[in-house]
Scaffold this motif. Structure first.
Motif, PDB file in Angstrom:
ATOM      1  N   VAL B  23     -32.770   9.222 -66.600  1.00  0.00           N
ATOM      2  CA  VAL B  23     -33.321   9.005 -65.262  1.00  0.00           C
ATOM      3  C   VAL B  23     -32.160   8.903 -64.277  1.00  0.00           C
ATOM      4  O   VAL B  23     -31.211   8.159 -64.512  1.00  0.00           O
ATOM      5  N   SER B  24     -32.226   9.679 -63.212  1.00  0.00           N
ATOM      6  CA  SER B  24     -31.154   9.609 -62.207  1.00  0.00           C
ATOM      7  C   SER B  24     -31.753   9.578 -60.803  1.00  0.00           C
ATOM      8  O   SER B  24     -32.933   9.897 -60.606  1.00  0.00           O
ATOM      9  N   ASN B  25     -30.932   9.216 -59.839  1.00  0.00           N
ATOM     10  CA  ASN B  25     -31.335   9.156 -58.418  1.00  0.00           C
ATOM     11  C   ASN B  25     -32.576   8.300 -58.180  1.00  0.00           C
ATOM     12  O   ASN B  25     -33.369   8.598 -57.288  1.00  0.00           O
ATOM     13  N   ALA B  26     -32.766   7.266 -59.008  1.00  0.00           N
ATOM     14  CA  ALA B  26     -33.969   6.442 -58.852  1.00  0.00           C
ATOM     15  C   ALA B  26     -33.837   5.514 -57.646  1.00  0.00           C
ATOM     16  O   ALA B  26     -32.783   4.915 -57.431  1.00  0.00           O
ATOM     17  N   GLN B  27     -34.900   5.436 -56.853  1.00  0.00           N
ATOM     18  CA  GLN B  27     -34.905   4.581 -55.661  1.00  0.00           C
ATOM     19  C   GLN B  27     -36.315   4.087 -55.367  1.00  0.00           C
ATOM     20  O   GLN B  27     -37.268   4.831 -55.568  1.00  0.00           O
ATOM     21  N   ILE B  28     -36.389   2.847 -54.896  1.00  0.00           N
ATOM     22  CA  ILE B  28     -37.676   2.316 -54.425  1.00  0.00           C
ATOM     23  C   ILE B  28     -37.576   2.178 -52.920  1.00  0.00           C
ATOM     24  O   ILE B  28     -36.560   1.713 -52.394  1.00  0.00           O
ATOM     25  N   ARG B  29     -38.616   2.570 -52.230  1.00  0.00           N
ATOM     26  CA  ARG B  29     -38.582   2.540 -50.774  1.00  0.00           C
ATOM     27  C   ARG B  29     -38.755   1.109 -50.254  1.00  0.00           C
ATOM     28  O   ARG B  29     -39.709   0.427 -50.626  1.00  0.00           O
ATOM     29  N   ALA B  30     -37.820   0.666 -49.429  1.00  0.00           N
ATOM     30  CA  ALA B  30     -37.950  -0.642 -48.787  1.00  0.00           C
ATOM     31  C   ALA B  30     -39.104  -0.582 -47.790  1.00  0.00           C
ATOM     32  O   ALA B  30     -39.287   0.431 -47.125  1.00  0.00           O
ATOM     33  N   VAL B  31     -39.897  -1.638 -47.726  1.00  0.00           N
ATOM     34  CA  VAL B  31     -41.036  -1.671 -46.795  1.00  0.00           C
ATOM     35  C   VAL B  31     -41.036  -2.997 -46.040  1.00  0.00           C
ATOM     36  O   VAL B  31     -40.386  -3.957 -46.472  1.00  0.00           O
ATOM     37  N   PRO B  32     -41.764  -3.077 -44.927  1.00  0.00           N
ATOM     38  CA  PRO B  32     -41.833  -4.352 -44.199  1.00  0.00           C
ATOM     39  C   PRO B  32     -42.386  -5.453 -45.106  1.00  0.00           C
ATOM     40  O   PRO B  32     -43.169  -5.150 -46.006  1.00  0.00           O
ATOM     41  N   PRO B  33     -41.996  -6.699 -44.867  1.00  0.00           N
ATOM     42  CA  PRO B  33     -42.448  -7.800 -45.741  1.00  0.00           C
ATOM     43  C   PRO B  33     -43.977  -7.931 -45.794  1.00  0.00           C
ATOM     44  O   PRO B  33     -44.515  -8.437 -46.771  1.00  0.00           O
ATOM     45  N   THR B  34     -44.650  -7.445 -44.745  1.00  0.00           N
ATOM     46  CA  THR B  34     -46.109  -7.544 -44.703  1.00  0.00           C
ATOM     47  C   THR B  34     -46.790  -6.439 -45.520  1.00  0.00           C
ATOM     48  O   THR B  34     -47.994  -6.471 -45.733  1.00  0.00           O
ATOM     49  N   GLN B  35     -46.018  -5.484 -45.949  1.00  0.00           N
ATOM     50  CA  GLN B  35     -46.572  -4.310 -46.618  1.00  0.00           C
ATOM     51  C   GLN B  35     -46.687  -4.567 -48.125  1.00  0.00           C
ATOM     52  O   GLN B  35     -45.717  -4.985 -48.753  1.00  0.00           O
ATOM     53  N   LYS B  36     -47.838  -4.326 -48.700  1.00  0.00           N
ATOM     54  CA  LYS B  36     -48.050  -4.618 -50.127  1.00  0.00           C
ATOM     55  C   LYS B  36     -47.986  -3.369 -51.004  1.00  0.00           C
ATOM     56  O   LYS B  36     -48.311  -3.403 -52.180  1.00  0.00           O
ATOM     57  N   ILE B  37     -47.632  -2.263 -50.379  1.00  0.00           N
ATOM     58  CA  ILE B  37     -47.583  -0.991 -51.101  1.00  0.00           C
ATOM     59  C   ILE B  37     -46.210  -0.365 -50.909  1.00  0.00           C
ATOM     60  O   ILE B  37     -45.664  -0.403 -49.808  1.00  0.00           O
ATOM     61  N   THR B  38     -45.657   0.201 -51.982  1.00  0.00           N
ATOM     62  CA  THR B  38     -44.465   1.033 -51.798  1.00  0.00           C
ATOM     63  C   THR B  38     -44.433   2.121 -52.861  1.00  0.00           C
ATOM     64  O   THR B  38     -45.373   2.253 -53.650  1.00  0.00           O
ATOM     65  N   ALA B  39     -43.363   2.905 -52.846  1.00  0.00           N
ATOM     66  CA  ALA B  39     -43.270   4.027 -53.778  1.00  0.00           C
ATOM     67  C   ALA B  39     -41.867   4.124 -54.341  1.00  0.00           C
ATOM     68  O   ALA B  39     -40.905   3.636 -53.741  1.00  0.00           O
TER      69      ALA B  39
END
Lengths: 198, 142
Positions: B23-39
Motif C-alpha cells: 500500500v502506498s500514497n495512503a491518505q485520509i482527508r482532513a475534515v471540519p470537526p463537525t463533519q462525521k464523514i471522511t474518505a
C-alpha cells in the motif's frame, strides 16, 4: 383491428420509454461558449450569517460550486482547489472575491453546519442553501444538475448525483467561465485575477 | 510429516500473500470537526499470482467503513457503494479522487492533520494487512 391496437400501444410505449430515458440521461447542458450564454443570473439564498444575494456581490468575482457536505470526494476536492487558488491572491485581491458553496442537500446541511464546513476550507467561502424550490431555481438558472439517489445498505442513506463545474462569475454578476472541479488552483487563481482586472 | 509440511506451506503462503500486497500514497482527508464523514485514498499493489479483493476495513476512528466509487457521467458525477475493491494479480488499484475510495461514517473524534490512523484491510482470502495512514488537508489530484 387488434393488431393495429397492439402496434399503436407498442409505439406509445416506445415513445414514453424514450421520453423517460431522455429526461433521465440528459443533465442540463452546459454550453461550450459562456459569453452571452443564457445561463447564470441573480439569486438570493440563506447562510448562517444572513441572506446571500448575488446582486449585492457586484464588484466581486464569485467562485460558485453546487454540492453537499456529506460528499466525501468531489466537493471537498473543489473546495480545496478554491482554497489553494485563494491562497495565491494578494490581500487586496482577496477583498474582491468570494467563494460560494451552495448545498443542494438542505435536509442534511443546516446553515450552521454549512458555515463550519466552508470555514474549514476558507473564511472567504460562504456556505449557502435554501428551500428546495429556491435551490431548484438556482440550479436551473446555472444549467447545473442534481438528483437525490438512495444507497442500499449504506450508512449514507442517500447520495446526491450532481454536476461538478466550478462557476466563475465576473464583477458584473455575469457568468464568465466554467472550470472542472479538479482544476489546477494556479489556473483558477489566474482566471480570478483576470476577472478582477489586477 | 506430510501434515507438517502442508502446515508450513500454508504459513509461508500466507506470509507471502501479505508481503506481496503493498500500500502506498495512503491518505485520509482532513475534515471540519463537525463533519462525521471522511474518505481515504491509496494505491494498493498486488505482486502475487492471484487476484484478491479488499472486503472490509477495520478502524477505531469510525463507526463503519464502506467502499464507494465515483463515476463520471458526462458533466455529472455519481457516487455508488461497492461491496469490495478488486486488486488483480500483478497490478495496482488506485483509490483516488474521482474513483474508488474508502468512506468512513460516524467519526468518533476530530482527526488531526498529519496524525497516523491505523487501519486493517481485510482480504477475501482471509488474510489482512495493517496500515498507518496520515491525515492530510489536501489530497493530490491525479
Amino acid at each position: 383491428m387488434r393488431k393495429t391496437l397492439i402496434a399503436l400501444l407498442l409505439i406509445i410505449a416506445a415513445c414514453t420509454g424514450a421520453y423517460v430515458s431522455y429526461q433521465y440521461q440528459t443533465p442540463a447542458k452546459i454550453p461550450s461558449k459562456y459569453a452571452g450564454a443564457n445561463i447564470g443570473g441573480d439569486f438570493v439564498l440563506a447562510s448562517a450569517d444572513g441572506p446571500v444575494s448575488l446582486a449585492e456581490m457586484r464588484g466581486k468575482v464569485v467562485v460558485l460550486f453546487f454540492g453537499f457536505t456529506s460528499c466525501p470526494d468531489i466537493c471537498p476536492t473543489s473546495l480545496a482547489v478554491m482554497r489553494q487558488a485563494l491562497d495565491k491572491l494578494s490581500e487586496k485581491d482577496l477583498q474582491r472575491v468570494a467563494g460560494l458553496f451552495i448545498s443542494v442537500d438542505p435536509e442534511r446541511d443546516s446553515l450552521e453546519h454549512l458555515k463550519a464546513y466552508t470555514a474549514f476550507f476558507s473564511d472567504s467561502i460562504i456556505g449557502a442553501t435554501g428551500t428546495q424550490a429556491q435551490i431548484d431555481g438556482v440550479v436551473k438558472q446555472y444549467g447545473a444538475y442534481y438528483s437525490l439517489v438512495p444507497l442500499v445498505n449504506s450508512a449514507l442513506g442517500y447520495t446526491v448525483d450532481h454536476s461538478t463545474r466550478i462557476y466563475l462569475i465576473g464583477t458584473d454578476g455575469k457568468l464568465a467561465d466554467l472550470l472542472a472541479h479538479d482544476s489546477d488552483p494556479e489556473d483558477l487563481a489566474s482566471k480570478i485575477k483576470q476577472l478582477i482586472g489586477s | 510429516m506430510m501434515k507438517r509440511l502442508i502446515g508450513l506451506g500454508l504459513i509461508v503462503a500466507s506470509l507471502s500473500a501479505q508481503a506481496e500486497l503493498q500500500v502506498s500514497n495512503a491518505q485520509i482527508r482532513a475534515v471540519p470537526p463537525t463533519q462525521k464523514i471522511t474518505a481515504a485514498f491509496m494505491d494498493i499493489s498486488n505482486n502475487s499470482e492471484s487476484s484478491i479483493a479488499i472486503v472490509a476495513v477495520e478502524t477505531d476512528i469510525a463507526d463503519s467503513v464502506e467502499f464507494h466509487t465515483s463515476i463520471r457521467d458526462g458533466e455529472k458525477i455519481l457516487m455508488r457503494k461497492v461491496e469490495s475493491i478488486p486488486v488483480d494479480s500483478q497490478s495496482t488499484t488506485a483509490l483516488t479522487s474521482g474513483g474508488y475510495h474508502l468512506m468512513f461514517f460516524g467519526l468518533k473524534r476530530p482527526l488531526v492533520i498529519d496524525e497516523l490512523i491505523e487501519l486493517r484491510l481485510r482480504l477475501n482470502d482471509g488474510e489482512s494487512k495493517a496500515i498507518s495512514v496520515p491525515v492530510k488537508r489536501f489530497i493530490p489530484i491525479n
